[in-house]
Design a protein around this motif. Structure first.
Motif, mmCIF file in Angstrom:
data_model
loop_
_atom_site.group_PDB
_atom_site.id
_atom_site.type_symbol
_atom_site.label_atom_id
_atom_site.label_comp_id
_atom_site.label_asym_id
_atom_site.label_seq_id
_atom_site.Cartn_x
_atom_site.Cartn_y
_atom_site.Cartn_z
ATOM 1 N N ALA A 12 0.830 -1.212 0.000
ATOM 2 C CA ALA A 12 0.000 0.000 0.000
ATOM 3 C C ALA A 12 0.857 1.251 0.000
ATOM 4 C CB ALA A 12 -0.929 -0.002 1.211
ATOM 5 N N ARG A 24 -8.265 4.111 -7.657
ATOM 6 C CA ARG A 24 -9.331 5.070 -7.324
ATOM 7 C C ARG A 24 -10.327 5.189 -8.468
ATOM 8 N NH1 ARG A 24 -5.293 9.357 -4.577
ATOM 9 N NH2 ARG A 24 -5.386 8.527 -2.453
ATOM 10 N N HIS A 27 -12.721 2.244 -8.967
ATOM 11 C CA HIS A 27 -13.743 2.113 -7.920
ATOM 12 C C HIS A 27 -14.528 3.401 -7.708
ATOM 13 C CE1 HIS A 27 -12.508 -1.885 -6.816
ATOM 14 N NE2 HIS A 27 -11.253 -1.483 -6.693
ATOM 15 N N VAL A 44 -4.564 4.264 -1.274
ATOM 16 C CA VAL A 44 -5.640 3.321 -1.003
ATOM 17 C C VAL A 44 -5.039 1.957 -0.659
ATOM 18 C CG1 VAL A 44 -7.323 4.427 -2.500
ATOM 19 C CG2 VAL A 44 -5.840 2.660 -3.438
ATOM 20 N N ILE A 45 -5.813 1.165 0.063
ATOM 21 C CA ILE A 45 -5.437 -0.236 0.226
ATOM 22 C C ILE A 45 -6.225 -1.011 -0.816
ATOM 23 C CG2 ILE A 45 -4.890 -0.005 2.676
ATOM 24 C CD1 ILE A 45 -7.582 -1.490 3.207
ATOM 25 N N ASN A 46 -5.755 -2.195 -1.162
ATOM 26 C CA ASN A 46 -6.449 -2.960 -2.184
ATOM 27 C C ASN A 46 -6.873 -4.330 -1.681
ATOM 28 O OD1 ASN A 46 -7.470 -2.626 -4.773
ATOM 29 N ND2 ASN A 46 -5.829 -3.812 -5.701
ATOM 30 N N SER A 47 -6.495 -4.651 -0.437
ATOM 31 C CA SER A 47 -6.885 -5.936 0.145
ATOM 32 C C SER A 47 -6.868 -5.816 1.662
ATOM 33 C CB SER A 47 -5.912 -7.040 -0.288
ATOM 34 O OG SER A 47 -4.661 -6.856 0.347
ATOM 35 N N GLU A 67 -12.744 -8.744 -0.419
ATOM 36 C CA GLU A 67 -11.867 -7.573 -0.359
ATOM 37 C C GLU A 67 -12.645 -6.415 0.234
ATOM 38 O OE1 GLU A 67 -12.233 -5.372 -4.640
ATOM 39 O OE2 GLU A 67 -10.921 -7.121 -4.557
ATOM 40 N N PRO A 68 -11.942 -5.362 0.669
ATOM 41 C CA PRO A 68 -12.642 -4.183 1.180
ATOM 42 C C PRO A 68 -13.479 -3.537 0.072
ATOM 43 C CG PRO A 68 -10.283 -4.082 1.685
ATOM 44 C CD PRO A 68 -10.488 -5.216 0.734
ATOM 45 N N GLN A 72 -14.102 1.639 1.917
ATOM 46 C CA GLN A 72 -13.170 1.138 2.923
ATOM 47 C C GLN A 72 -11.725 1.247 2.446
ATOM 48 O OE1 GLN A 72 -14.828 -2.762 3.359
ATOM 49 N NE2 GLN A 72 -16.510 -2.041 4.666
ATOM 50 N N LYS A 73 -11.507 1.042 1.167
ATOM 51 C CA LYS A 73 -10.145 1.104 0.614
ATOM 52 C C LYS A 73 -9.502 2.467 0.821
ATOM 53 C CE LYS A 73 -10.768 -2.484 -2.816
ATOM 54 N NZ LYS A 73 -10.379 -2.961 -4.132
ATOM 55 N N GLN A 74 -10.290 3.533 0.821
ATOM 56 C CA GLN A 74 -9.731 4.869 1.019
ATOM 57 C C GLN A 74 -9.926 5.378 2.439
ATOM 58 O OE1 GLN A 74 -7.901 7.035 -1.513
ATOM 59 N NE2 GLN A 74 -7.297 7.312 0.620
#
Length: 104
Positions: A12, A24, A27, A44-47, A67-68, A72-74
């Motif tokens: 990340a 980004r 999504h 962002v996270i991706n998992s 996955e998020p 949630q990813k951001q």
């Protein structure tokens, strides 16, 4: 401040700006305000593996979800920095978990 960088998974943190923007855009995540040179918006996270939650919490999330969600990813990286965040997403998008999980 800085808590996200201290605990974030290397994937990340080391993502290129182009990779972050691609995630980004894919999504429909938009950042409208709050980014500056002094306080950049974290990647962002991706998992779930890239999040900073306890191993027990991570295992529970992985059992239930692949996955998020996009919000949630951001939100999680921002929340883990103690940043103020306003997220707008549809009902059922995972907003409640996005805001509450970092407080646990």
């Amino acid at each position: 401040e800085g808590g996200w960088q201290e605990c974030a998974n290397g994937a990340a943190v080391s993502r290129t700006p182009e990779e972050v923007e691609r995630i980004r855009q894919s999504h429909f995540i938009e950042i409208f305000d709050g980014c500056s040179d002094e306080h950049p918006v974290p990647n962002v996270i991706n998992s779930f593996d890239e999040a900073c939650f306890s191993p027990k919490m991570m295992a529970s999330l992985r059992e239930r979800f692949e996955e998020p969600t996009p919000i949630q990813k951001q939100i999680w990286p921002l929340a883990m920095q103690g940043r103020d965040v306003v997220g707008i997403a549809e009902t059922g998008s995972g907003k409640t978990v996005a805001y509450l999980l970092p407080m646990i």
